[in-house]
Design an enzyme around this catalytic site. Structure first.
Site, short mmCIF file in Angstrom:
data_model
loop_
_atom_site.label_atom_id
_atom_site.label_comp_id
_atom_site.label_asym_id
_atom_site.label_seq_id
_atom_site.Cartn_x
_atom_site.Cartn_y
_atom_site.Cartn_z
CG ASP A 122 -0.23 -0.09 2.43
OD1 ASP A 122 0.91 0.51 2.53
OD2 ASP A 122 -0.69 -0.12 3.36
CG ASP A 170 -5.74 -5.34 2.41
OD1 ASP A 170 -5.21 -5.41 3.34
OD2 ASP A 170 -6.19 -4.61 1.92
#
Length: 375
Positions: free
Chosen positions: A91, A270
């Site tokens: 990320d 996720d």
């Protein structure tokens, strides 16, 4: 990168594959979270050979601060640093920065923040998070975005979304003007924002789709809004995001959330829930969720989920796991973490099987309800 293989006739669920230079991933898929170059309490060889994780997630914010991107760069990238030869998604660090609240400042340049470790000041920009993720060497990197609070006003959400779009254009340009450092292809995903306002989600999904990222993510959900709003915003976005690209719902969620979101057209997930909840004594099973700290398990010598193939279920009783977790024994943290991750990956395989054989739309509502039960 993404190949659509099959769509479900009674929902928006779909089968596909995501192809990377470190391997092919069947979707829908769940990505275990390896925040600091490790999935907590679970060794890499167990992730690969027993849990059968096809892709894991690393966190740019944490890895940037510790051990630092130069250390990882010298190792030859995150794959070599942590000895993981399958795909990795990183990320942008945006969510962690924006969760710092009083210790960050957001403006057009990017996000200035103070380290939670030592208070030192840092700046993430759309450009330098690309550079950082080049050094990490992830297979999929995310653009920098702002993740507003679920209770943000319409005006704040709109201004934030528009800045996220401007950042996305800068991040896309930086990605296109740089190259991978380790000889394999990297991919970049854009992120849709807009909190719980359908009109903003529509605008954002259209804007991000137009930027032609390698895949698209939906951010800013599962941050405190009602579950019904999360599902509604997911529906809005997947109606617009292109069919030919993977769709990633960030930070979600419970087993029921995964099932319901697949039905709304999501391919990738996720969440820290399987491992974080494991460390706090929550065990996911095919019959519902067990709080193993509850005293009613202290003399129960049955398996938590008879027939399930995790070490916890095959070799140990509820009473033993109850004892380990109550004593905070490391072995207990390993057993519950391994089990919960195996359960999540089993669930994704079950979802894929159901889409493949055409039974998903008649199965998913009841399955979601059953998995929400507290045993």
């Amino acid at each position: 990168m993404f190949t659509l293989l099959k769509t479900d006739s009674g929902s928006k669920a779909r089968l596909g594959t995501v192809s990377t230079d470190h391997g092919q991933i069947e979707t829908p898929i769940f990505m275990p979270v390896g925040t600091q170059a490790t999935v907590k309490a679970v060794p890499q060889h167990i992730l690969r050979d027993k849990i059968n994780a096809k892709i894991i997630l690393g966190n740019t914010y944490h890895l940037y601060l510790r051990p630092g991107t130069e250390i990882i760069n010298k190792a030859g990238g995150l794959h070599k640093f942590m000895n993981w030869d399958k795909p990795i998604l990183t990320d942008s660090g945006g969510f962690q920065v924006f969760s710092l609240s009083d210790n960050r400042k957001i403006d057009e340049r990017g996000a200035q923040f103070k380290s939670h470790i030592d208070g030192s000041k840092h700046l993430f920009t759309p450009e330098n998070v690309v550079d950082i993720q080049r050094k990490l060497g992830s297979d999929i990197m995310m653009v920098l975005d702002e993740c507003p609070d679920a209770n943000s006003s319409f005006d704040y959400a709109k201004n934030s979304m528009e800045m996220t779009h401007r950042w996305a254009k800068r991040g896309r340009k930086a990605f296109q003007e740089t190259e991978s450092l380790y000889g394999f292809k990297q991919n970049q995903f854009g992120i849709v924002q807009g909190t719980i306002y359908p009109e903003l989600r529509k605008i954002s999904a259209e804007a991000i789709a137009e930027m032609d990222f390698d895949g698209n993510a939906i951010g800013g959900l599962s941050v405190g809004e009602p579950t019904e709003d999360m599902y509604a915003m997911t529906d809005v976005c997947t109606d617009i995001l292109p069919q030919e690209k993977a769709r990633y719902l960030m930070g979600v969620g419970t087993p029921a959330n995964l099932i319901e979101s697949v039905a709304r057209g999501i391919d990738m997930f996720d969440c820290v829930m399987p491992t974080r909840n494991a460390r706090n004594g929550m065990i996911f099973t095919r019959n519902g969720t067990i709080n193993i700290k509850n005293g009613k398990w202290k003399d129960n010598y049955e398996s938590p989920d008879p027939g399930f193939t995790s070490l916890l279920c095959e070799s140990h009783s509820l009473a033993y796991i109850h004892h380990l977790i109550r004593c905070n024994e490391i072995y207990g943290l390993y057993l519950t973490s391994e089990h919960n991750l195996m359960f999540y990956l089993w669930l994704m395989q079950e979802i894929r099987n159901r889409i493949q054989d055409g039974s998903f739309s008649s199965w998913y509502k009841k399955a979601a309800e059953e998995l929400m039960v507290r045993i």
